[in-house]
Design a protein around this motif. Structure first.
Motif, PDB file in Angstrom:
ATOM      1  N   GLY A  88      -2.045   4.427  -7.746  1.00 12.09           N
ATOM      2  CA  GLY A  88      -2.881   3.462  -7.028  1.00 12.09           C
ATOM      3  C   GLY A  88      -4.323   3.541  -7.502  1.00 12.09           C
ATOM      4  N   TYR A  89      -4.545   4.293  -8.577  1.00 12.95           N
ATOM      5  CA  TYR A  89      -5.838   4.396  -9.264  1.00 12.95           C
ATOM      6  C   TYR A  89      -6.951   4.996  -8.402  1.00 12.95           C
ATOM      7  CZ  TYR A  89      -3.144   1.080 -12.056  1.00 12.95           C
ATOM      8  OH  TYR A  89      -2.146   0.467 -12.752  1.00 12.95           O
ATOM      9  N   GLY A  90      -6.580   5.890  -7.506  1.00  9.04           N
ATOM     10  CA  GLY A  90      -7.604   6.552  -6.695  1.00  9.04           C
ATOM     11  C   GLY A  90      -7.047   6.869  -5.329  1.00  9.04           C
ATOM     12  N   ASN A  91      -7.876   6.720  -4.302  1.00  8.35           N
ATOM     13  CA  ASN A  91      -7.393   7.008  -2.954  1.00  8.35           C
ATOM     14  C   ASN A  91      -6.913   5.722  -2.275  1.00  8.35           C
ATOM     15  OD1 ASN A  91      -9.650   5.662  -2.085  1.00  8.35           O
ATOM     16  ND2 ASN A  91     -10.636   7.427  -1.118  1.00  8.35           N
ATOM     17  N   ARG A  97      -7.409  -2.131  -2.540  1.00  2.00           N
ATOM     18  CA  ARG A  97      -8.106  -3.164  -3.320  1.00  2.00           C
ATOM     19  C   ARG A  97      -7.199  -3.655  -4.451  1.00  2.00           C
ATOM     20  NH1 ARG A  97     -12.513  -5.896  -4.468  1.00  2.00           N
ATOM     21  NH2 ARG A  97     -13.302  -5.899  -6.592  1.00  2.00           N
ATOM     22  N   LEU A  98      -6.415  -2.741  -5.010  1.00  9.63           N
ATOM     23  CA  LEU A  98      -5.442  -3.128  -6.034  1.00  9.63           C
ATOM     24  C   LEU A  98      -4.477  -4.175  -5.473  1.00  9.63           C
ATOM     25  CD1 LEU A  98      -3.997  -2.630  -8.812  1.00  9.63           C
ATOM     26  CD2 LEU A  98      -2.658  -0.861  -7.628  1.00  9.63           C
ATOM     27  N   VAL A  99      -3.975  -3.947  -4.272  1.00  8.08           N
ATOM     28  CA  VAL A  99      -3.033  -4.903  -3.660  1.00  8.08           C
ATOM     29  C   VAL A  99      -3.674  -6.284  -3.567  1.00  8.08           C
ATOM     30  CG1 VAL A  99      -1.823  -5.510  -1.513  1.00  8.08           C
ATOM     31  CG2 VAL A  99      -1.744  -3.152  -2.381  1.00  8.08           C
ATOM     32  N   GLN A 148      -1.868  -6.259   2.465  1.00 11.47           N
ATOM     33  CA  GLN A 148      -1.188  -7.416   1.856  1.00 11.47           C
ATOM     34  C   GLN A 148      -1.250  -8.622   2.797  1.00 11.47           C
ATOM     35  OE1 GLN A 148       2.699  -5.317   1.607  1.00 11.47           O
ATOM     36  NE2 GLN A 148       3.585  -7.162   2.509  1.00 11.47           N
ATOM     37  N   GLN A 149      -1.530  -9.775   2.182  1.00 14.36           N
ATOM     38  CA  GLN A 149      -1.613 -11.031   2.941  1.00 14.36           C
ATOM     39  C   GLN A 149      -0.248 -11.687   3.012  1.00 14.36           C
ATOM     40  OE1 GLN A 149      -4.897 -12.750   3.888  1.00 14.36           O
ATOM     41  NE2 GLN A 149      -5.240 -10.544   3.940  1.00 14.36           N
TER      42      GLN A 149
END
Ligand code: SPV
Ligand code: MG
Length: 301
Positions: A88-91, A97-99, A148-149
């Motif tokens: 997930g590239y971090g915490n 934010r990726l999502v 997620q939307q």
């Protein structure tokens, strides 16, 4: 199926009662090739994307660079893409934010693994890789699901307990915690050359959530084993990359030695095939339609 939202397609694929298959792609071209072969889903492999960029599978490529590749892949295809989103590239904050950014690009889902950032590929010194604390990883899953939307966006939790040298107990404990945190499926990974670990996990797990596997190392397993065990999704995780590497090494070596195209032309895809994959035809007809006014203007000058 193709007019259905990509996220819905992926969700249904994972939940389908049959064993389904996904193939790796690492750029727009390979994504299109996977779709044309008939696959119903694409695995956007971290290993393959990083390797195709000439870097290691250690988060050396930034997540926005990965996002740019995904954008091309998504634009080139109508079938759903599941991103191998590493940790997930971090915490939790980076992961949520990726999502958001994935949904904006119609990426159907993301798989995150319970390791630490920056990760290392599971087949390189797997035992040396510390796992994420369970609570922290659960918080990450929750944050992603809350962000997620689109209700059909898929979050897959990948359990690396076997890879890191832990046993079945840890595997089950983690998978259950991730299920309770809201994961849509579990990816159970193994680096053994047989399916014994996965088999025992799947039996104990008994279908609490769909199970996905990556049989790269247990490649001798015949497909009826996947079916008998009720595996929901099999991922061919890196085989387009590896096929293209062999092909490119071969042709580069030959051309270097032969200094002529005479023996080469029939060994490579015709140019027309490249134009077809790029949909060059569409631009020609669009030009006829939209540049017509321009050519009339020119003629009357
Ligand atoms: C990938 O394709 O990048 C994966 C699968 O994560 S593996 O390389 O087996 O870890
Ligand atoms: Mg990966």
């Amino acid at each position: 199926m193709t007019s259905m939202k990509k996220s819905t397609q992926l969700k249904r694929l994972i939940q389908s009662p049959k064993t389904e298959y996904m193939m790796e792609a690492h750029n727009g071209l390979s994504a299109k090739i996977v779709e044309e072969a008939g696959f119903k889903g694409i695995w956007a492999s971290g290993l393959s994307i990083s390797a195709s960029m000439g870097v290691r599978d250690n988060n050396e490529a930034s997540w926005t660079q990965v996002l740019e590749v995904l954008e091309f892949m998504s634009d080139a295809t109508r079938i759903p893409i599941l991103l191998d989103g590493d940790t997930g590239y971090g915490n939790f904050n980076n992961a949520r934010r990726l999502v958001k950014k994935l949904e904006q690009r119609q990426i159907a889902g993301v798989c995150i693994e319970d390791k630490q950032f920056p990760k290392t590929n599971s087949f390189i010194r797997g035992e040396a890789q510390p796992l994420a604390p369970i609570d922290e990883f659960c918080g990450k899953i929750k944050a992603m699901k809350d962000t997620q939307q689109d209700e059909d966006f898929v979050v897959v939790a990948r359990v690396e307990a076997f890879i890191a040298g832990w046993g079945m107990e840890e595997m089950l404990k983690r998978a259950e915690a991730y299920r309770q945190a809201g994961a849509d499926a579990i990816l159970a990974h193994s680096k053994r050359s047989d399916m014994t670990e996965i088999e025992s996990f799947v039996k104990e797990w008994s279908g609490r959530l769909p199970v996905m596997i990556v049989p790269t190392k247990y490649y001798r397993t015949p497909k009826n084993r996947f079916h008998e065990l009720g595996i929901d999704m099999v991922i061919w995780a890196n085989h387009n990359l590896r096929a293209s590497v062999s092909a490119m090494q071969n042709i580069s070596k030959r051309l270097y030695q032969e200094e002529s195209l005479i023996q080469i032309e029939n060994c490579v895809s015709p140019l027309e095939e490249i134009f077809r994959l790029q949909n060059a035809e569409e631009l020609l007809s669009a030009e006829d339609k939209y540049l017509a006014a321009l050519s009339v203007e020119k003629e009357s000058e």
